[in-house]
Design an enzyme around this catalytic site. Structure first.
Site, PDB file in Angstrom:
ATOM      1  N   ASP A 179      31.678  58.433  12.388  1.00 61.10           N
ATOM      2  CA  ASP A 179      31.226  58.007  10.999  1.00 61.10           C
ATOM      3  C   ASP A 179      31.048  59.024  10.486  1.00 61.10           C
ATOM      4  O   ASP A 179      29.960  60.012  10.747  1.00 61.10           O
ATOM      5  CB  ASP A 179      30.188  57.092  10.827  1.00 61.10           C
ATOM      6  CG  ASP A 179      29.706  56.181  10.020  1.00 61.10           C
ATOM      7  OD1 ASP A 179      31.053  56.239   8.236  1.00 61.10           O
ATOM      8  OD2 ASP A 179      29.252  55.217  10.105  1.00 61.10           O
ATOM      9  N   ASN A 187      29.228  59.335  -2.471  1.00 61.37           N
ATOM     10  CA  ASN A 187      30.089  58.794  -3.613  1.00 61.37           C
ATOM     11  C   ASN A 187      29.593  58.991  -4.383  1.00 61.37           C
ATOM     12  O   ASN A 187      29.572  59.168  -6.582  1.00 61.37           O
ATOM     13  CB  ASN A 187      30.721  57.657  -2.733  1.00 61.37           C
ATOM     14  CG  ASN A 187      32.062  57.944  -1.866  1.00 61.37           C
ATOM     15  OD1 ASN A 187      32.577  58.344  -3.073  1.00 61.37           O
ATOM     16  ND2 ASN A 187      32.326  56.689  -0.982  1.00 61.37           N
ATOM     17  N   HIS A 192      34.065  58.768  -6.267  1.00 59.98           N
ATOM     18  CA  HIS A 192      34.811  58.369  -5.665  1.00 59.98           C
ATOM     19  C   HIS A 192      35.556  59.129  -5.697  1.00 59.98           C
ATOM     20  O   HIS A 192      36.247  59.228  -4.012  1.00 59.98           O
ATOM     21  CB  HIS A 192      35.077  57.043  -6.069  1.00 59.98           C
ATOM     22  CG  HIS A 192      34.358  55.886  -5.874  1.00 59.98           C
ATOM     23  ND1 HIS A 192      34.031  55.957  -4.190  1.00 59.98           N
ATOM     24  CD2 HIS A 192      33.198  55.261  -6.366  1.00 59.98           C
ATOM     25  CE1 HIS A 192      33.084  54.425  -4.751  1.00 59.98           C
ATOM     26  NE2 HIS A 192      32.367  54.481  -6.017  1.00 59.98           N
ATOM     27  N   ASP A 196      37.812  61.004  -2.074  1.00 60.95           N
ATOM     28  CA  ASP A 196      38.707  60.902  -1.439  1.00 60.95           C
ATOM     29  C   ASP A 196      39.186  62.085  -0.925  1.00 60.95           C
ATOM     30  O   ASP A 196      39.437  61.960   0.450  1.00 60.95           O
ATOM     31  CB  ASP A 196      39.992  59.611  -1.929  1.00 60.95           C
ATOM     32  CG  ASP A 196      39.625  58.590  -2.928  1.00 60.95           C
ATOM     33  OD1 ASP A 196      38.811  57.823  -1.937  1.00 60.95           O
ATOM     34  OD2 ASP A 196      40.004  58.206  -3.733  1.00 60.95           O
ATOM     35  N   GLU A 222      34.952  54.735   5.711  1.00 62.41           N
ATOM     36  CA  GLU A 222      34.727  56.309   6.512  1.00 62.41           C
ATOM     37  C   GLU A 222      34.871  56.612   7.838  1.00 62.41           C
ATOM     38  O   GLU A 222      33.707  57.551   8.495  1.00 62.41           O
ATOM     39  CB  GLU A 222      33.706  56.709   5.561  1.00 62.41           C
ATOM     40  CG  GLU A 222      32.209  56.077   6.241  1.00 62.41           C
ATOM     41  CD  GLU A 222      31.300  54.897   5.124  1.00 62.41           C
ATOM     42  OE1 GLU A 222      30.168  54.906   5.788  1.00 62.41           O
ATOM     43  OE2 GLU A 222      32.534  54.546   4.664  1.00 62.41           O
TER      44      GLU A 222
END
Length: 305
Positions: A179, A187, A192, A196, A222
């Protein structure tokens, strides 16, 4: 009005797909149809040759089996098969499409004898593009659109397969879950779109440390999982540590020196006491939470039943 022999040949040779007449012993007794070089190779040099003489043994035997089956059932048989010109003696340098092609064969008995033998009519239709589309659709249904690794559906299929193999044959399998640490803050700070890019970069780096038969999948958000066949938890922990180190330096080097990206990893393996996949998934999930509780950016192994 009836067509004479020459007129019938004109009709047959205007067909878009090649039509072979193959005898029971595998001789090419006739070839009709239009050999469009965009889809087919010119196979006229095969006339009079034997399937067994021009094809690899396993391909020839498959063709002979289809001939016999069509004759035995005395009706239409449909088969799909791959073939390339490099596999057929005499076609290696002929004009036509490259690579392996896929064909749909319509095979049915010829009414009467050909040179004293029973025979079949074999219509070969190029379905390569259809096969490519089928493969693309299958790939899309099993792939996460953002990171291009396996999606959760594909992950569960692979886990079910390895769980069954373990239950029957005791083939080991280890599982890594990881994770991203503080992904929400990343973010919030960088946006964002950067988030990505980090996910995609992370997956690219991770794959560099995996074997060909290992599977990397996005479990959700994630969270990611790695399936390692024929691997114990001890060996998987070594792989997990390599991935942790690689990502802790690699993402910033690839994207932006300001990015501080680390991951917390959990490791476990299938155990004799496991009666369901959920048990090993729960163990590896617990290990990830332990890694986070202990300060993140670390590997925790949970191999206890």
């Amino acid at each position: 009005m009836y067509l004479d022999r020459d007129q019938m040949l004109v009709v047959l040779n205007a067909l878009p797909d090649p039509v072979f007449v193959l005898t029971e012993t595998g001789l090419y007794a006739g070839l009709y149809g239009h050999a469009d070089p965009k889809y087919y190779h010119d196979a006229k040099d095969l006339l009079g040759a034997s399937v067994r003489d021009v094809m690899p043994a396993e391909v020839a035997e498959s063709i002979m089996e289809h001939i016999q089956e069509a004759l035995h059932r005395n009706g239409l048989l449909k088969v799909e098969y791959p073939l390339s010109s490099q596999q057929v003696k005499g076609l290696e340098n002929s004009a036509g499409p490259g690579g392996t092609l896929w064909f749909e064969g319509h095979v049915q008995p010829f009414p009467g004898l050909v040179d004293g033998e029973r025979a079949v009519i074999w219509v070969a239709r190029n379905i390569t593009r259809r096969k490519q589309l089928e493969d693309e659709l299958l790939e899309a249904s099993q792939t996460d659109p953002l990171t291009h690794v396996a999606n959760r559906r594909r992950l569960m299929e692979v886990l079910e397969f390895h769980f069954g193999a373990y239950r029957r044959y005791r083939h080991p399998m280890a599982l890594i879950m990881f994770d991203l640490d503080h992904f929400k803050q990343l973010n919030d700070r960088f946006g964002h779109l950067t988030g990505d890019r980090v996910l995609r970069c992370l997956c690219d780096l991770c794959r560099q440390d995996l074997r060909e038969n290992d599977l990397l999948a996005r479990f959700g958000g994630e969270e990611f999982m790695i399936v390692l066949p024929s691997t114990t938890a001890e060996r998987a922990a070594q792989t997990a540590e390599r991935i942790r180190t690689h990502i802790s330096t690699g993402v910033a080097a690839e994207l932006d020196e300001e990015l501080n990206v680390t991951i917390s990893l959990g490791v476990s393996e299938l155990l004799e006491t496991d009666t369901s996949l959920e048990q090993v998934i729960q163990r590896v999930d617990d290990a990830v939470y332990q890694a986070k509780d202990e300060g993140r950016d670390r590997v925790v192994v949970n191999a206890a039943g």
